[in-house]
Motif scaffolding. Structure first.
Motif, mmCIF file in Angstrom:
data_model
loop_
_atom_site.group_PDB
_atom_site.id
_atom_site.type_symbol
_atom_site.label_atom_id
_atom_site.label_comp_id
_atom_site.label_asym_id
_atom_site.label_seq_id
_atom_site.Cartn_x
_atom_site.Cartn_y
_atom_site.Cartn_z
ATOM 1 N N PRO A 59 0.808 -1.221 0.000
ATOM 2 C CA PRO A 59 0.000 0.000 0.000
ATOM 3 C C PRO A 59 0.843 1.273 0.000
ATOM 4 O O PRO A 59 1.814 1.393 0.739
ATOM 5 C CB PRO A 59 -0.807 -0.122 1.301
ATOM 6 N N ARG A 60 0.440 2.227 -0.836
ATOM 7 C CA ARG A 60 1.177 3.478 -0.949
ATOM 8 C C ARG A 60 0.262 4.696 -0.791
ATOM 9 O O ARG A 60 0.742 5.820 -0.788
ATOM 10 C CB ARG A 60 1.884 3.585 -2.312
ATOM 11 N N LEU A 61 -1.043 4.496 -0.702
ATOM 12 C CA LEU A 61 -1.969 5.615 -0.568
ATOM 13 C C LEU A 61 -3.075 5.214 0.392
ATOM 14 O O LEU A 61 -3.586 4.097 0.325
ATOM 15 C CB LEU A 61 -2.550 5.978 -1.943
ATOM 16 N N ILE A 62 -3.425 6.124 1.287
ATOM 17 C CA ILE A 62 -4.495 5.850 2.240
ATOM 18 C C ILE A 62 -5.458 7.018 2.276
ATOM 19 O O ILE A 62 -5.045 8.180 2.256
ATOM 20 C CB ILE A 62 -3.924 5.563 3.650
ATOM 21 N N PHE A 78 3.740 7.138 2.304
ATOM 22 C CA PHE A 78 2.350 7.068 1.873
ATOM 23 C C PHE A 78 1.872 8.437 1.403
ATOM 24 O O PHE A 78 2.264 9.468 1.952
ATOM 25 C CB PHE A 78 1.444 6.633 3.024
ATOM 26 N N ARG A 79 0.997 8.438 0.412
ATOM 27 C CA ARG A 79 0.193 9.617 0.103
ATOM 28 C C ARG A 79 -1.044 9.525 0.983
ATOM 29 O O ARG A 79 -1.704 8.477 1.052
ATOM 30 C CB ARG A 79 -0.205 9.652 -1.373
ATOM 31 N N THR A 80 -1.351 10.594 1.700
ATOM 32 C CA THR A 80 -2.451 10.568 2.667
ATOM 33 C C THR A 80 -3.518 11.580 2.292
ATOM 34 O O THR A 80 -3.212 12.672 1.803
ATOM 35 C CB THR A 80 -1.932 10.884 4.079
ATOM 36 N N GLY A 81 -4.764 11.217 2.525
ATOM 37 C CA GLY A 81 -5.843 12.134 2.174
ATOM 38 C C GLY A 81 -7.135 11.814 2.883
ATOM 39 O O GLY A 81 -7.228 10.857 3.654
ATOM 40 N N ALA A 82 -8.138 12.639 2.612
ATOM 41 C CA ALA A 82 -9.453 12.477 3.227
ATOM 42 C C ALA A 82 -10.527 12.842 2.207
ATOM 43 O O ALA A 82 -10.368 13.776 1.420
ATOM 44 C CB ALA A 82 -9.582 13.366 4.461
ATOM 45 N N VAL A 83 -11.607 12.104 2.232
ATOM 46 C CA VAL A 83 -12.778 12.437 1.415
ATOM 47 C C VAL A 83 -13.988 12.338 2.336
ATOM 48 O O VAL A 83 -14.168 11.359 3.049
ATOM 49 C CB VAL A 83 -12.891 11.512 0.180
ATOM 50 N N SER A 84 -14.778 13.403 2.345
ATOM 51 C CA SER A 84 -15.790 13.551 3.390
ATOM 52 C C SER A 84 -17.146 13.947 2.835
ATOM 53 O O SER A 84 -17.243 14.744 1.902
ATOM 54 C CB SER A 84 -15.319 14.617 4.397
ATOM 55 N N GLY A 85 -18.175 13.392 3.461
ATOM 56 C CA GLY A 85 -19.533 13.850 3.184
ATOM 57 C C GLY A 85 -19.854 15.103 3.975
ATOM 58 O O GLY A 85 -20.977 15.596 3.919
#
Length: 426
Positions: A197-200, A285-292
Motif C-alpha cells: 500500500p502506498r496511498l491511504i 504514503f500519500r495521505t488524504g481524506a474524502v468527506s460527506g
C-alpha cells in the motif's frame, strides 16, 4: 504455539547441505547477557557447522537463540558438550537434535493474523488458535507488535489453502470470534504484497475526527437532535445520503457563516490521528481524506495534518449567511469511491496499493474498491464489506493492521522529538 502440523516441502526454503553433513537444530535458552551469541557461534564455527537458518529473540530478559544447521555427525556430542561447558555457567540450557529426517528451514507463512485488544487474554488466543485448527491452518510464529494504546499480536499463519480466496471461510470464522470476544482480528496475505500500500484515504466525521460536523453546526441553530437522527439513519444506510444531506443542511439556513470557524476550533481529532498520519507520511504514503461533510471545515484540518489531498461538500454562503444549500457535486458513496480512484491515478498508484478507512454506509463503495478496506468503529452495513474492522477508539490500530509495530513508531517519534503517550482512561 502450533495449531496443526502439515509439512509441505514446497513451502519451505531449499538450502543444500554440504557433503558429509547432517541436519540438526541447536537451541540455547536462558537469561540474556552480553557475549552469549558470540560464544554460541564461535563454538559452532569450531565444529565446522553450516548455518541454514537462525532465529534469535529476547523476551523480557530471556534469550532464545535457535539455529538450523548442518553438522558432521561424529562431532555432535563434542559440540553439545562444548556449548554446555561454555554456557551452563550463565544459566543457559542447551539442546541439540540431529536427524536426517529433520524438515528443512521454516515455512513461508501464507497469512498474517493481527489481534488487537485491551486486554488480550489467553482465552482470546485459545479461541483463535482453535479456529485455525478447525480450518486446517498452522501458527508458525507469534510476535508482539503493540503495547499502547492496545495490546497487539501478529500471528504468522500457514493456511490449508494458500490460493487467493482460499481463506474466505477462515476469514469469516475469525470475524465470528472477533464479534464474540471483543478483540479486533484481521487476516491478510503475507509476503511483499502486504507492504505494497502506498496511498491511504480516510473518511472524516467519526473517523479522522471524533464529531459529526453537521450536528455541531446544527447545534447553533438549536436543531441538533433532529439532524443527528437523520445522520444516524443515513450512516446505517436507511436513507439516500444525498437526500439526507440536503435535508440536514436546510436546518442551517440563516446561520452566520462565522459559526464555521467556531466549529472548526472545536474539532477534536480521533486519538492516534496525528501519530497515524505522521507515521504514514514517514513511510512515503500519500495521505488524504474524502468527506460527506464540508470543505470549509476540512481544508484547515488538512493543512494542519499535511494531507496530500482532500474533498468534501461546499456550503453555500450569501451575504455572510448560510443559505441552507450545498453547491457543486454532492460527495456521496459513489463519489467517494471515484475520488479514491482519482487520487490513486493522479499519483501513479494502482488500486490494490490503496487503503480506505471509514465508519458508515456512505463509505461502502470506497472501502470496496480499495486494496484494503478498514471499518473504524463502524455501522454493521460497512463491517459486512470491510476487509478488517477496528472496534477500539484509537486510529493507531490502522498502523498495526498494516504490519507497522509500536516499537518502529515510537523509535521514529523519539528521534524527531514528537514522542508522547497520553494516559489511557480505565
Amino acid at each position: 504455539m502450533s495449531s496443526v502440523d502439515q509439512p509441505n516441502s514446497s513451502r519451505h526454503l531449499t538450502v543444500s547441505l554440504a557433503p558429509g553433513l547432517s541436519p540438526g537444530v541447536v537451541t540455547v535458552t536462558g537469561p540474556d547477557a552480553p557475549g552469549v551469541s558470540a560464544d554460541f557461534f564461535r563454538i559452532l564455527a569450531d565444529h565446522g557447522v553450516q548455518l541454514l537458518d537462525v532465529e534469535q529473540a529476547n523476551f523480557r530478559g530471556t534469550l532464545n537463540l535457535a539455529a538450523y544447521i548442518g553438522v558432521v555427525a561424529g562431532s555432535t556430542e563434542a559440540m553439545r558438550q562444548a556449548l554446555t561447558d561454555e554456557l551452563s555457567g550463565r544459566e543457559m540450557t542447551v539442546t541439540l537434535d540431529v536427524d536426517d529426517e529433520l524438515e528443512g528451514s521454516r515455512a513461508r507463512s501464507t497469512h498474517a493474523v493481527i489481534v488487537l485488544g485491551n486486554p488480550v487474554t489467553a482465552e482470546h488466543i485459545s479461541a483463535i488458535g482453535q479456529t485455525l485448527v478447525d480450518h486446517g491452518a498452522n501458527i508458525d510464529r507469534i510476535r508482539g507488535i503493540a503495547d499502547y494504546p492496545v495490546t497487539g499480536l501478529e500471528l504468522k499463519v500457514t493456511a490449508a489453502d494458500p490460493t487467493p480466496g482460499g481463506s474466505a471461510a477462515l476469514r469469516q470464522a475469525l470475524a465470528t470470534v472477533s464479534h464474540a470476544t471483543g478483540v479486533d482480528i484481521a487476516i491478510q496475505r503475507a509476503g511483499l504484497t502486504r507492504r505494497a500500500p502506498r496511498l491511504i484515504c480516510f473518511d472524516v466525521d467519526s473517523t479522522l475526527i471524533q464529531q459529526e460536523v453537521i450536528e455541531m453546526l446544527a447545534a447553533h441553530a438549536g436543531r441538533e437532535a433532529e439532524v443527528a437522527e437523520v445522520t444516524e439513519r443515513a450512516m446505517r444506510g436507511e436513507l439516500d445520503f444525498s437526500e439526507s444531506l440536503h435535508e440536514r443542511v436546510k436546518a442551517l439556513q440563516g446561520l452566520d457563516a462565522s459559526v464555521i470557524d467556531d466549529v472548526s476550533r472545536m474539532i477534536q481529532l480521533t486519538p492516534g490521528a496525528r501519530t497515524t498520519i505522521r507515521t504514514l507520511k514517514r513511510l512515503g504514503f500519500r495521505t488524504g481524506a474524502v468527506s460527506g461533510g464540508f470543505v470549509q471545515v476540512l481544508e484547515p484540518l488538512a493543512r494542519e495534518l499535511g494531507l496530500d489531498f482532500y474533498r468534501a461538500n461546499t456550503l453555500e454562503i450569501e451575504d455572510g449567511k448560510l443559505t441552507g444549500r450545498v453547491i457543486g457535486q454532492v460527495i456521496d458513496r459513489d463519489v467517494k469511491a471515484e475520488s479514491l480512484k482519482e487520487f490513486a491515478w493522479s499519483n501513479g498508484i494502482a488500486l490494490h496499493q490503496t487503503v480506505a478507512v471509514g465508519d458508515g454506509a456512505n463509505d461502502i463503495a470506497m472501502l470496496s474498491v480499495a486494496g484494503l478496506g478498514i471499518a473504524f468503529n463502524a455501522k454493521p452495513a460497512l463491517r459486512e464489506v470491510a476487509d478488517a474492522t477496528v472496534n477500539h477508539p484509537f486510529l493507531d490500530e490502522v498502523l498495526f493492521m498494516l504490519g507497522i509495530d509500536r516499537e518502529e513508531i515510537d523509535a521514529a517519534d523519539l528521534e524527531d522529538g514528537s514522542y508522547r503517550r497520553v494516559p489511557l482512561e480505565r
